[in-house]
Scaffold this motif. Structure first.
Motif, short mmCIF file in Angstrom:
data_model
loop_
_atom_site.label_atom_id
_atom_site.label_comp_id
_atom_site.label_asym_id
_atom_site.label_seq_id
_atom_site.Cartn_x
_atom_site.Cartn_y
_atom_site.Cartn_z
N TYR A 1 3.73 6.88 4.41
CA TYR A 1 3.07 5.52 4.35
C TYR A 1 1.70 5.53 4.48
O TYR A 1 0.83 5.37 3.38
CB TYR A 1 3.86 4.08 4.82
N ASP B 1 -2.34 -6.19 13.94
CA ASP B 1 -2.96 -5.14 12.88
C ASP B 1 -3.68 -4.11 13.60
O ASP B 1 -5.23 -4.32 14.82
CB ASP B 1 -4.36 -6.00 13.18
N SER C 1 -8.75 1.48 6.18
CA SER C 1 -7.84 0.10 6.48
C SER C 1 -7.21 -0.19 6.93
O SER C 1 -7.44 0.46 8.42
CB SER C 1 -7.46 0.77 5.21
N THR C 2 -6.33 -1.75 7.16
CA THR C 2 -6.18 -2.04 8.34
C THR C 2 -4.51 -2.80 7.92
O THR C 2 -4.09 -2.44 7.29
CB THR C 2 -6.70 -3.90 8.94
N VAL C 3 -3.97 -2.16 8.81
CA VAL C 3 -2.36 -1.66 8.34
C VAL C 3 -1.85 -2.27 10.17
O VAL C 3 -1.82 -2.86 10.70
CB VAL C 3 -2.39 -0.43 8.78
N GLN C 4 -0.92 -3.70 9.08
CA GLN C 4 -0.25 -4.36 9.73
C GLN C 4 1.56 -3.58 10.30
O GLN C 4 1.84 -3.34 9.80
CB GLN C 4 0.51 -6.18 9.00
N VAL D 1 -2.58 5.66 2.77
CA VAL D 1 -3.49 4.45 3.46
C VAL D 1 -5.20 5.44 3.00
O VAL D 1 -4.79 6.34 3.84
CB VAL D 1 -3.23 3.51 4.24
N GLN E 1 8.37 -2.50 10.35
CA GLN E 1 7.73 -2.30 9.44
C GLN E 1 6.24 -2.03 9.41
O GLN E 1 5.21 -1.90 10.18
CB GLN E 1 7.75 -3.66 9.02
N LEU E 2 5.88 -1.34 8.19
CA LEU E 2 4.27 -1.07 8.02
C LEU E 2 3.80 -2.08 6.93
O LEU E 2 4.09 -1.81 5.80
CB LEU E 2 3.62 0.01 7.96
N ASP E 3 2.75 -2.82 7.71
CA ASP E 3 2.85 -3.71 5.71
C ASP E 3 3.85 -4.48 5.65
O ASP E 3 5.13 -5.06 5.96
CB ASP E 3 1.61 -3.42 5.24
N ASP E 4 3.73 -4.70 4.13
CA ASP E 4 5.28 -5.01 3.85
C ASP E 4 6.51 -4.20 3.37
O ASP E 4 7.53 -4.16 2.65
CB ASP E 4 4.99 -5.33 2.28
N THR E 5 6.19 -2.06 4.01
CA THR E 5 7.36 -1.70 3.53
C THR E 5 8.16 -1.35 5.27
O THR E 5 7.55 -0.94 6.11
CB THR E 5 6.16 0.05 3.55
#
Length: 573
Positions: free
Chosen positions: A291, A315, A299-302, A295, A276-280
């Motif tokens: 995705y 992060d 930016s910072t991606v979870q 971006v 998963q990346l962020d909520d995706t």
């Protein structure tokens, strides 16, 4: 050297161990009483063994055809100068199914499977001996550092009618030193026998028991039947509830991350599976790249990534734009296909089709799945010099599916750079699991049996399937009833895979009509019976059956030697 020393000191003989070079034949009489108890449902065991005879003859025909067809294919390739160079598949050590020697068989799971295979095979022989009232002298294993075989030692005189060598027929170990004593003793014995003959009437000797042909066949087929039954149980469990309790975590794995990168500092490591990346949710590399295209840099991606099926969140800063994609490489083209006629060359890359960027093999297969025969597409291709060319091509009919066909063998670069500072690769985890689950339904045709026979070595596309261990296990997690087991589910899966496969292989191999294999003895017995019915001549039937079975055994031996040494004779040692 250790075996020689122990043998000379009489230690091995003390424990009833026979040696054949470095191989130990370890006997025991323990468990013989248990055989009598297990053999009590005699009728059931006879039905079981009769089914084994039928399966043995089916396996005999199948294995002999495989040997003959392999010989024909090998000799044809030699004549056409297309024989591949020597490789792993024809190395002598890979012919033997010995864990630690055969490079395709993992040591741990292989030893477990081999022990199960030997125990059920030989124990079945022993049980059927008692069912048929044949004495079992001992049971045991053949040991050469690791177990390489097992045996149940029936009374050969009762089973085959072969009389063992009497003690008086054996050579005298003391030679000439006792010759005078021996002669004197023999003269005294002869005089005593003459006296008894004049005083007592001569009684007829009771002939030793000899098993009938059907009894021998049941005893010999029992081992093969046991292997097939264990195969059925192991594969039913593996391809049923065990694989059903696995679910893919994702298809995308981290394959390379620099130690000086922000991603490494955040905790990203090789062999992590991106879920998963962020909520995706991320199902494949293409979804990850799509995705990241949305971006902004900085930016910072979870990043949700799994290690040993434990998902953690990291992060990671987007440090650059998505790197340029080189597309997928054309390994080869199909002769006469649209790609071949257009002049596509090996080593060039497909960059886009109809303006859609092709960054992964999944991109290519997904796009081709939307096409139809006769459709014209614009294909952008680039060579190693980065100079691209565009071709307009009319697609042909796909040979297996209702879609367009370009006619190329493709391969990704092995990894794709991302704007997160690490590279990812893709493994079709979901599709691979589905292929494994569909194997039982493929057994209605020859292809399914061939795949099963070569699964750990060849797999679905030459890659082999050693089981759920190492990197492959990272792509899956236990679900449902198996969730509490954790990694134990993969241990169960690996054990079942190798137990099932080794029993299947050993069972089929023992069906071959070559003495001293079980199938060889059964083949010779039934051949003798058939010839005797035609000729009504016992001596002729014996000679002909021995000649034919001996010829088959020699042919099979020469076939295996040809498979091993043929490529070396052609290409050099």
């Amino acid at each position: 050297m250790i075996v020689i020393v122990l043998k000379r000191k009489g230690i091995l003989e003390k424990y009833n161990i026979t040696t054949y070079g470095p191989v130990l034949m370890i006997r025991t009489t323990k468990g013989l009483k248990l055989l009598d108890k297990l053999a009590r449902p005699g009728k059931a065991w006879k039905v079981y063994a009769n089914i084994g005879i039928v399966l043995m003859f089916i396996g005999m025909v199948a294995m002999f055809l495989i040997v003959i067809l392999s010989d024909i294919a090998l000799l044809s390739s030699i004549g056409d100068n297309t024989l591949p160079e020597p490789g792993r598949f024809n190395e002598a050590r890979n012919i033997f199914l010995i864990p630690g020697v055969n490079e395709f068989i993992p040591l741990t799971w292989g030893v477990i499977a081999l022990i199960v295979t030997l125990v059920v095979h030989e124990f079945s022989h022993a049980i059927l001996c008692r069912v048929e009232d044949i004495r079992v002298k001992s049971m045991g294993i053949l040991l050469a550092l690791v177990p390489i075989g097992g045996f149940a030692e029936p009374d050969e005189e009762e089973l085959f009618g072969k009389k063992e060598e009497d003690e008086e027929d054996k050579p005298d170990p003391y030679g000439d030193r006792r010759l005078g004593i021996v002669i004197e003793e023999e003269e005294e014995e002869e005089e005593e026998e003459e006296k008894q003959e004049t005083q007592e009437p001569k009684t007829e000797e009771v002939p030793e028991k000899k098993a009938t042909r059907n009894q021998r066949a049941r005893i010999l087929a029992a081992g093969v039947m046991a292997n097939f039954v264990v195969t059925l149980i192991a594969f039913s469990l593996l391809f049923g509830p065990v694989l059903g309790a696995m679910a893919p975590l994702g298809n995308t794995m981290v394959v390379d991350v620099g130690e000086d990168s922000p991603a490494y500092a955040a905790g990203i490591r090789e062999d992590m599976v991106i879920t998963q990346l962020d909520d995706t949710s991320i199902a494949n590399v293409q979804e990850m790249l799509d995705y990241l295209d949305s971006v902004e840099m900085g930016s910072t991606v979870q990043v949700h990534a799994a290690t040993d099926r434990v998902v953690s969140v990291y992060d990671v800063e987007v440090t650059e734009e998505n790197p340029e994609i080189t597309g997928i490489m054309i390994q080869d083209t199909v002769e006469g296909s649209p790609a071949d006629e257009a002049g596509f060359e090996q080593g060039t890359y497909i960059l886009s089709i109809d303006g859609q960027t092709i960054r992964t093999v999944s991109d290519f297969t997904d796009f081709m799945g939307t096409t139809s025969p006769g459709q014209e597409v614009s294909v952008e291709v680039a060579g190693s010099d980065d100079v691209s060319s565009e071709y307009t091509i009319e697609l042909a009919q796909h040979p297996d599916e209702d879609k367009g066909y370009l006619g190329v063998y493709t391969q990704g670069n092995g990894f794709v750079e991302t704007s997160l500072g690490f590279s990812v690769g893709e493994f079709p985890a979901r599709e691979y699991l589905q292929l494994l689950q569909q194997l039982p339904s493929m057994l209605t045709g020859a292809a399914g049996w061939i795949i099963i026979l070569g699964l750990p070595i060849i797999g679905f596309a030459g890659e082999g399937f050693p089981g759920f261990s190492g990197t492959l296990a990272q792509f899956y997690e236990p679900v449902g009833w198996a969730e509490p087991l954790g990694v134990g589910l993969f241990w169960i899966a690996n054990s079942l895979l190798w137990i099932g496969w080794l029993n299947f292989y050993v069972g089929l191999f023992n069906c071959l009509p070559a003495v001293p294999l079980d199938g060889g003895h059964v083949f010779r017995d039934y051949l003798y019976s058939a010839i005797y019915r035609l000729t009504n001549n016992e001596l002729k039937a014996e000679r002909l059956s021995a000649t034919v079975s001996g010829t088959f055994a020699l042919l099979i031996l020469m076939s295996f030697l040809l498979m091993i040494f043929g490529p070396y004779f052609v290409h050099g040692f």
